[in-house]
Design a protein around this motif. Structure first.
Motif, mmCIF file in Angstrom:
data_model
loop_
_atom_site.group_PDB
_atom_site.id
_atom_site.type_symbol
_atom_site.label_atom_id
_atom_site.label_comp_id
_atom_site.label_asym_id
_atom_site.label_seq_id
_atom_site.Cartn_x
_atom_site.Cartn_y
_atom_site.Cartn_z
ATOM 1 N N ILE A 54 60.117 51.830 47.181
ATOM 2 C CA ILE A 54 58.875 51.747 46.280
ATOM 3 C C ILE A 54 58.366 53.532 46.138
ATOM 4 C CG2 ILE A 54 55.896 51.548 46.888
ATOM 5 C CD1 ILE A 54 57.035 49.455 48.811
ATOM 6 N N VAL A 55 58.561 53.723 44.928
ATOM 7 C CA VAL A 55 58.549 55.262 44.830
ATOM 8 C C VAL A 55 56.997 55.570 43.898
ATOM 9 C CG1 VAL A 55 59.177 57.186 43.415
ATOM 10 C CG2 VAL A 55 60.959 55.196 43.484
ATOM 11 N N TYR A 56 55.830 56.229 44.981
ATOM 12 C CA TYR A 56 54.634 56.794 45.603
ATOM 13 C C TYR A 56 54.447 57.943 44.458
ATOM 14 C CZ TYR A 56 53.514 53.146 48.767
ATOM 15 O OH TYR A 56 53.492 52.051 49.473
ATOM 16 N N SER A 57 53.485 58.143 43.861
ATOM 17 C CA SER A 57 53.636 59.129 43.458
ATOM 18 C C SER A 57 52.015 59.457 42.984
ATOM 19 C CB SER A 57 53.267 59.233 41.165
ATOM 20 O OG SER A 57 53.627 60.946 40.978
ATOM 21 N N ASP A 58 51.819 60.849 43.585
ATOM 22 C CA ASP A 58 50.031 61.153 44.240
ATOM 23 C C ASP A 58 50.286 62.355 42.895
ATOM 24 O OD1 ASP A 58 48.090 62.285 45.042
ATOM 25 O OD2 ASP A 58 48.665 64.315 46.722
ATOM 26 N N THR A 59 49.277 62.416 42.108
ATOM 27 C CA THR A 59 48.281 62.880 41.584
ATOM 28 C C THR A 59 47.728 63.577 41.469
ATOM 29 O OG1 THR A 59 47.126 61.099 40.213
ATOM 30 C CG2 THR A 59 49.845 61.915 39.145
ATOM 31 N N PRO A 60 47.029 64.926 40.190
ATOM 32 C CA PRO A 60 45.968 65.604 40.699
ATOM 33 C C PRO A 60 44.610 64.881 40.032
ATOM 34 C CG PRO A 60 47.418 66.946 39.490
ATOM 35 C CD PRO A 60 48.191 65.711 39.691
ATOM 36 N N TYR A 67 40.601 75.319 32.060
ATOM 37 C CA TYR A 67 41.650 76.075 32.056
ATOM 38 C C TYR A 67 42.991 75.480 31.487
ATOM 39 C CZ TYR A 67 40.523 76.602 36.404
ATOM 40 O OH TYR A 67 40.815 76.321 38.003
ATOM 41 N N LYS A 68 43.552 76.488 31.092
ATOM 42 C CA LYS A 68 45.025 75.812 30.851
ATOM 43 C C LYS A 68 45.848 74.859 31.948
ATOM 44 C CE LYS A 68 46.377 77.818 26.246
ATOM 45 N NZ LYS A 68 47.867 79.021 25.677
ATOM 46 N N LEU A 69 45.758 76.082 33.532
ATOM 47 C CA LEU A 69 46.271 75.299 34.756
ATOM 48 C C LEU A 69 46.222 73.841 34.565
ATOM 49 C CD1 LEU A 69 47.760 75.559 37.175
ATOM 50 C CD2 LEU A 69 45.467 76.169 38.126
ATOM 51 N N GLN A 70 44.378 73.515 34.390
ATOM 52 C CA GLN A 70 43.642 72.387 34.718
ATOM 53 C C GLN A 70 44.119 70.861 33.298
ATOM 54 O OE1 GLN A 70 39.350 72.847 35.000
ATOM 55 N NE2 GLN A 70 39.661 73.176 36.798
ATOM 56 N N GLU A 71 45.128 72.236 31.885
ATOM 57 C CA GLU A 71 45.285 71.406 31.119
ATOM 58 C C GLU A 71 46.289 70.367 31.542
ATOM 59 O OE1 GLU A 71 44.859 72.805 27.755
ATOM 60 O OE2 GLU A 71 42.875 73.660 27.547
ATOM 61 N N SER A 72 47.834 71.642 32.362
ATOM 62 C CA SER A 72 48.682 70.851 32.446
ATOM 63 C C SER A 72 48.339 69.848 33.987
ATOM 64 C CB SER A 72 49.757 72.070 32.969
ATOM 65 O OG SER A 72 49.532 73.042 32.579
ATOM 66 N N MET A 73 47.781 70.074 35.042
ATOM 67 C CA MET A 73 47.115 69.251 35.747
ATOM 68 C C MET A 73 47.516 67.870 35.369
ATOM 69 S SD MET A 73 45.120 71.905 38.318
ATOM 70 C CE MET A 73 44.323 70.075 39.281
ATOM 71 N N MET A 74 46.138 67.463 34.683
ATOM 72 C CA MET A 74 45.388 67.032 33.883
ATOM 73 C C MET A 74 47.129 65.897 32.576
ATOM 74 S SD MET A 74 43.194 65.524 34.660
ATOM 75 C CE MET A 74 43.439 66.487 36.138
ATOM 76 N N ARG A 75 48.155 66.660 32.626
ATOM 77 C CA ARG A 75 49.026 66.090 31.760
ATOM 78 C C ARG A 75 49.890 64.852 32.981
ATOM 79 N NH1 ARG A 75 49.141 70.247 28.481
ATOM 80 N NH2 ARG A 75 50.510 71.879 29.641
ATOM 81 N N PHE A 76 49.850 65.568 34.041
ATOM 82 C CA PHE A 76 50.252 64.947 35.208
ATOM 83 C C PHE A 76 50.169 63.159 35.256
ATOM 84 C CE2 PHE A 76 51.716 69.053 37.188
ATOM 85 C CZ PHE A 76 52.877 69.651 36.817
ATOM 86 N N VAL A 77 48.699 63.598 35.022
ATOM 87 C CA VAL A 77 47.581 62.113 35.267
ATOM 88 C C VAL A 77 48.084 61.013 34.331
ATOM 89 C CG1 VAL A 77 45.736 61.149 35.301
ATOM 90 C CG2 VAL A 77 45.703 63.654 37.008
ATOM 91 N N GLN A 78 48.653 62.081 32.987
ATOM 92 C CA GLN A 78 48.655 60.822 31.204
ATOM 93 C C GLN A 78 49.402 60.754 31.218
ATOM 94 O OE1 GLN A 78 47.607 63.590 28.960
ATOM 95 N NE2 GLN A 78 45.227 64.412 29.482
ATOM 96 N N GLY A 79 50.913 61.332 32.302
ATOM 97 C CA GLY A 79 52.241 61.131 32.697
ATOM 98 C C GLY A 79 52.240 59.648 33.710
#
Length: 293
Positions: A54-60, A67-79
């Motif tokens: 099982i490969v678990y993935s924790d996301t923001p 700001y751009k940092l949070q945009e990048s964080m949300m890209r992790f969620v979208q992925g």
């Protein structure tokens, strides 16, 4: 028959995603504080058995980016919504069902097997829990609903059984002795950042990023040099504190936890520098691993 798959954990801030991930993996991989937006990266935790991986993935936590940092964080969620074999959508009895968003539509349209985890059930009554289950069935009718209390280790085993049963057949994606895809440098930076979340208030924790400048492994000790970057000059003095006392406390706490995590002695040096507006700078975000090279 061997089962293998990616189980991606998503949800709003402060519902216990990182605590759940650590409980399922059996290791402390994601940092945990009472503050929102503690998790910034997507962190994998791998659990292996003779006939499963099982490969678990924790996301923001899901948020509207400022700001751009949070945009990048949300890209992790979208992925995480695209490459999952199983989605764990984590909620709790405190936030209820009133925080609706387009995320539910995306989950429903994805066709991915979804388990909705209601955490913190120790904070409510059986009647209120039954009401919440009914409300969530109306929002995500195809999801399997599993109530848990991560803090009290209630029904974590039952959740694990549901996850395992939902995995497809397949060969492992990682070596059977793998625990995570992250390096020791990454976990060193995360442990330091966690201590900053625990020791400072207001904007400081969200303005800070950690860079590991040097990591030398020796047989009996690891020698680590790290820079704490802040967004403004005024924050530098706050992080250091009077006569360096606050920085020294952070360093001591981080060193002690690193020694426990690594099982060996650690020599840790911390420096503080100003990196103006790094949260909105693509070059800096790429350097800190929020944007792919």
């Amino acid at each position: 028959m061997h089962r293998s798959g990616f189980v991606n954990i998503i949800g709003n801030p402060n519902v216990g995603k990182s605590t759940l991930m650590n409980a399922l993996v059996g290791e402390r991989l994601s940092i945990i504080t009472s503050k929102a937006q503690t998790t910034r990266h997507r962190i994998l935790g791998i659990v292996n058995g003779d006939d499963f991986q099982i490969v678990y993935s924790d996301t923001p936590g899901i948020l509207k980016p400022s700001y751009k940092l949070q945009e990048s964080m949300m890209r992790f969620v979208q992925g995480a919504l695209k490459d999952a074999d199983v989605i764990l959508y984590v909620t709790d009895v405190v936030e209820g069902t009133d925080r609706r968003s387009e995320i539910f539509d995306r989950i429903a349209r994805s066709g991915i097997r979804t388990i909705l985890v209601i955490n913190k059930i120790d904070l409510t009554t059986p009647e209120r829990l039954e009401e919440l289950v009914g409300q969530w069935r109306g929002i995500l009718p195809d999801a399997e609903i599993v109530p848990v209390s991560v803090l009290n280790d209630f029904n974590i085993g039952g959740l694990f059984d549901r996850i395992l049963a939902a995995l497809p057949e397949g060969e492992p994606f990682y070596p059977k002795d793998a625990l995570t895809d992250k390096t020791l440098r990454f976990f060193a930076s995360e442990i330091i950042r966690e201590k900053i979340f625990l020791n400072y208030e207001k904007e400081i924790p969200y303005s800070v990023e950690i860079a590991i400048e040097e990591y030398k492994e020796e047989p009996s000790i690891d020698r680590i040099s790290a820079t704490i970057y802040v967004a403004r000059e005024s924050q530098k003095g706050i992080v250091i504190g009077h006569r360096g006392e606050r920085l020294k406390r952070v360093g001591t706490q981080a060193r002690e936890e690193l020694e426990q995590f690594l099982g060996k002695k650690v020599f840790l040096q911390l420096f503080v520098k100003v990196n103006d507006n790094w949260r909105n700078d693509d070059r800096q975000l790429r350097r800190f691993g929020y944007i792919e090279q």
